[in-house]
Scaffold this active site. Sequence first.
Site, mmCIF file in Angstrom:
data_model
loop_
_atom_site.group_PDB
_atom_site.id
_atom_site.type_symbol
_atom_site.label_atom_id
_atom_site.label_comp_id
_atom_site.label_asym_id
_atom_site.label_seq_id
_atom_site.Cartn_x
_atom_site.Cartn_y
_atom_site.Cartn_z
ATOM 1 N N VAL A 7 0.855 -1.190 0.000
ATOM 2 C CA VAL A 7 0.000 0.000 0.000
ATOM 3 C C VAL A 7 0.890 1.239 0.000
ATOM 4 O O VAL A 7 1.467 1.613 1.025
ATOM 5 C CB VAL A 7 -0.944 0.011 1.227
ATOM 6 C CG1 VAL A 7 -1.920 1.180 1.133
ATOM 7 C CG2 VAL A 7 -1.691 -1.310 1.355
ATOM 8 N N LYS A 13 -0.332 -2.000 -4.921
ATOM 9 C CA LYS A 13 0.175 -3.044 -5.802
ATOM 10 C C LYS A 13 0.048 -4.368 -5.060
ATOM 11 O O LYS A 13 0.266 -4.406 -3.845
ATOM 12 C CB LYS A 13 1.656 -2.802 -6.158
ATOM 13 C CG LYS A 13 1.912 -1.774 -7.249
ATOM 14 C CD LYS A 13 1.718 -0.346 -6.847
ATOM 15 C CE LYS A 13 2.666 0.122 -5.776
ATOM 16 N NZ LYS A 13 2.371 1.497 -5.284
ATOM 17 N N ILE A 95 8.090 1.411 6.450
ATOM 18 C CA ILE A 95 8.104 -0.057 6.402
ATOM 19 C C ILE A 95 8.439 -0.523 4.977
ATOM 20 O O ILE A 95 9.085 -1.560 4.779
ATOM 21 C CB ILE A 95 6.769 -0.656 6.933
ATOM 22 C CG1 ILE A 95 6.946 -2.101 7.370
ATOM 23 C CG2 ILE A 95 5.630 -0.522 5.940
ATOM 24 C CD1 ILE A 95 7.738 -2.293 8.615
ATOM 25 N N ASP A 96 8.079 0.280 3.963
ATOM 26 C CA ASP A 96 8.425 -0.068 2.575
ATOM 27 C C ASP A 96 9.938 -0.079 2.384
ATOM 28 O O ASP A 96 10.502 -0.959 1.732
ATOM 29 C CB ASP A 96 7.743 0.892 1.579
ATOM 30 C CG ASP A 96 8.042 2.365 1.827
ATOM 31 O OD1 ASP A 96 8.494 2.726 2.940
ATOM 32 O OD2 ASP A 96 7.832 3.176 0.895
ATOM 33 N N ARG A 97 10.629 0.882 3.013
ATOM 34 C CA ARG A 97 12.083 0.951 2.885
ATOM 35 C C ARG A 97 12.732 -0.233 3.612
ATOM 36 O O ARG A 97 13.745 -0.779 3.156
ATOM 37 C CB ARG A 97 12.586 2.282 3.449
ATOM 38 C CG ARG A 97 11.974 3.485 2.728
ATOM 39 C CD ARG A 97 12.400 4.807 3.343
ATOM 40 N NE ARG A 97 13.803 5.094 3.103
ATOM 41 C CZ ARG A 97 14.466 6.086 3.715
ATOM 42 N NH1 ARG A 97 13.848 6.864 4.586
ATOM 43 N NH2 ARG A 97 15.744 6.292 3.442
ATOM 44 N N ASP A 117 13.573 3.672 -5.054
ATOM 45 C CA ASP A 117 12.160 3.391 -5.294
ATOM 46 C C ASP A 117 11.490 4.686 -5.761
ATOM 47 O O ASP A 117 11.266 5.601 -4.975
ATOM 48 C CB ASP A 117 11.508 2.867 -4.005
ATOM 49 C CG ASP A 117 10.045 2.491 -4.208
ATOM 50 O OD1 ASP A 117 9.436 2.903 -5.222
ATOM 51 O OD2 ASP A 117 9.495 1.788 -3.340
ATOM 52 N N THR A 120 5.553 7.702 -5.269
ATOM 53 C CA THR A 120 5.068 9.029 -4.899
ATOM 54 C C THR A 120 6.269 9.884 -4.500
ATOM 55 O O THR A 120 6.448 11.009 -4.958
ATOM 56 C CB THR A 120 4.097 8.935 -3.694
ATOM 57 O OG1 THR A 120 3.146 7.922 -3.959
ATOM 58 C CG2 THR A 120 3.418 10.262 -3.448
ATOM 59 N N THR A 172 6.533 26.934 -21.993
ATOM 60 C CA THR A 172 6.287 26.615 -20.583
ATOM 61 C C THR A 172 6.238 25.100 -20.404
ATOM 62 O O THR A 172 6.884 24.548 -19.504
ATOM 63 C CB THR A 172 4.966 27.260 -20.110
ATOM 64 O OG1 THR A 172 5.100 28.673 -20.288
ATOM 65 C CG2 THR A 172 4.682 26.948 -18.653
HETATM 66 N N1 LIG Z 1 -1.953 5.069 -13.511
HETATM 67 C C1 LIG Z 1 -1.084 5.739 -12.750
HETATM 68 N N2 LIG Z 1 -1.550 6.458 -11.693
HETATM 69 C C2 LIG Z 1 -0.698 7.139 -10.895
HETATM 70 N N3 LIG Z 1 0.636 7.152 -11.071
HETATM 71 C C3 LIG Z 1 1.145 6.453 -12.103
HETATM 72 C C4 LIG Z 1 0.312 5.722 -12.983
HETATM 73 N N4 LIG Z 1 1.123 5.110 -13.900
HETATM 74 C C5 LIG Z 1 2.384 5.450 -13.590
HETATM 75 N N5 LIG Z 1 2.414 6.283 -12.536
HETATM 76 C C6 LIG Z 1 3.650 6.853 -11.956
HETATM 77 O O1 LIG Z 1 3.920 6.127 -10.789
HETATM 78 C C7 LIG Z 1 4.386 6.986 -9.756
HETATM 79 C C8 LIG Z 1 3.836 6.438 -8.456
HETATM 80 O O2 LIG Z 1 4.429 5.170 -8.285
HETATM 81 P P1 LIG Z 1 3.920 4.072 -7.291
HETATM 82 O O3 LIG Z 1 5.017 3.074 -7.195
HETATM 83 O O4 LIG Z 1 2.571 3.590 -7.654
HETATM 84 O O5 LIG Z 1 3.799 4.940 -5.937
HETATM 85 P P2 LIG Z 1 3.445 4.529 -4.453
HETATM 86 O O6 LIG Z 1 4.156 3.230 -4.162
HETATM 87 O O7 LIG Z 1 3.990 5.661 -3.661
HETATM 88 O O8 LIG Z 1 1.950 4.398 -4.364
HETATM 89 C C9 LIG Z 1 3.933 8.409 -10.103
HETATM 90 O O9 LIG Z 1 5.019 9.311 -9.927
HETATM 91 C C10 LIG Z 1 3.512 8.319 -11.572
HETATM 92 O O10 LIG Z 1 4.364 9.080 -12.423
HETATM 93 C C1 LIG Z 2 9.132 8.129 2.205
HETATM 94 C C2 LIG Z 2 7.793 7.420 2.039
HETATM 95 C C3 LIG Z 2 6.670 8.445 2.157
HETATM 96 C C4 LIG Z 2 7.759 6.776 0.629
HETATM 97 O O1 LIG Z 2 6.458 6.335 0.312
HETATM 98 P P1 LIG Z 2 5.978 5.990 -1.196
HETATM 99 O O2 LIG Z 2 6.619 6.939 -2.120
HETATM 100 O O3 LIG Z 2 6.488 4.592 -1.464
HETATM 101 O O4 LIG Z 2 4.493 6.017 -1.169
HETATM 102 C C5 LIG Z 2 7.647 6.268 3.110
HETATM 103 O O5 LIG Z 2 8.745 5.419 3.044
HETATM 104 C C6 LIG Z 2 7.524 6.837 4.504
HETATM 105 O O6 LIG Z 2 6.463 7.252 4.922
HETATM 106 N N1 LIG Z 2 8.665 6.881 5.254
HETATM 107 C C7 LIG Z 2 8.726 7.377 6.600
HETATM 108 C C8 LIG Z 2 9.940 8.259 6.817
HETATM 109 C C9 LIG Z 2 11.284 7.561 6.647
HETATM 110 O O7 LIG Z 2 11.397 6.521 5.968
HETATM 111 O O8 LIG Z 2 12.248 8.044 7.267
HETATM 112 K K LIG Z 3 9.009 5.319 -2.788
#
Ligand SMILES: Nc1ncnc2c1ncn2[C@@H]1O[C@H](COP(=O)(O)OP(=O)(O)O)[C@@H](O)[C@H]1O
Ligand SMILES: CC(C)(COP(=O)(O)O)[C@@H](O)C(=O)NCCC(=O)O
Ligand SMILES: [K+]
EC number: 2.7.1.33
Length: 244
Positions: A7, A13, A95-97, A117, A120, A172
Amino acid sequence: MILAVDVGNTRIKAAVFEDNTLLESFVFLKTALEKSIENILEKYKNTTHLVIASVSDVEKQAFISFKDAVNIHFVSQTDPFPFVNCYETPQTLGIDRMVLAAGAILQYPNQNRLVIDAGTCVTYDFIDENDNYLGGAISPGLRLRYESLHHFTAKLPLLTLEKPKRFIGKSTSESIHSGVVNGLVFEIEGCIAEIKGQYSKFIIILTGGDSVFLAKRLKNTIFANSNFLLESLNQTFQYKIKND
Ligand SMILES: Nc1ncnc2c1ncn2[C@@H]1O[C@H](COP(=O)(O)OP(=O)(O)O)[C@@H](O)[C@H]1O
Ligand SMILES: CC(C)(COP(=O)(O)O)[C@@H](O)C(=O)NCCC(=O)O
Ligand SMILES: [K+]
């Protein structure tokens, strides 16, 4: 069979694993969480475990309706991990890291590793050959960069990801694409160069929603694998079963 669920802050995913083999992967939004999991479990009836890592506001409660069908495990800081955590604030480490670091160790033993990674946020995590998790960096991801340029200015439009036509933007939108995409590419290359100054050899793993787009634009040899977090989640769970 294990259903691993990652999540993130943008999307969820998920993937079904039979031992170490990924059978199928899925992507969905938070709003479709319950229905999507229900459909996956319906299709893969031999699923015994649901393993979840969440950095979002999706809590255990969201999975409660599956508790009679499968064993549910929410990965947390109290699980066993195969590294020494050298982060100064381990309680705030995502936790993802932690899962990515565990996956890097279990898939690529006895070497220095940099995990990038690009989701977001872009997270950088470094784990040395002695399995010390050293920390890394956090910066805005591609979509977040486009959105913040729009959100915090009066005149900049909200654009979606596109490869820059040329380095020197002539409009732009060309300037925004150049700044956002090249900015992140330079950042990643700069980070790699910085670590090269400290460690002569290390492998680089690139994952996340933007990994395929970015891998094409990077000079270094990189293992781009969009499923790396899900694979790592499966391996972290196997590691827990063996070490608990
Ligand atoms: N359908 C989509 N919706 C949102 N983001 C997408 C999509 N397809 C590709 N991306 C890209 O994926 C990135 C988010 O990656 P993702 O691994 O899903 O993030 P998170 O693990 O943080 O939820 C965004 O920066 C965006 O550019
Ligand atoms: C940095 C993050 C927001 C990344 O999240 P993601 O982009 O995978 O959604 C996540 O790993 C998080 O909330 N970390 C807590 C702060 C830290 O790792 O120090
Ligand atoms: K990330």
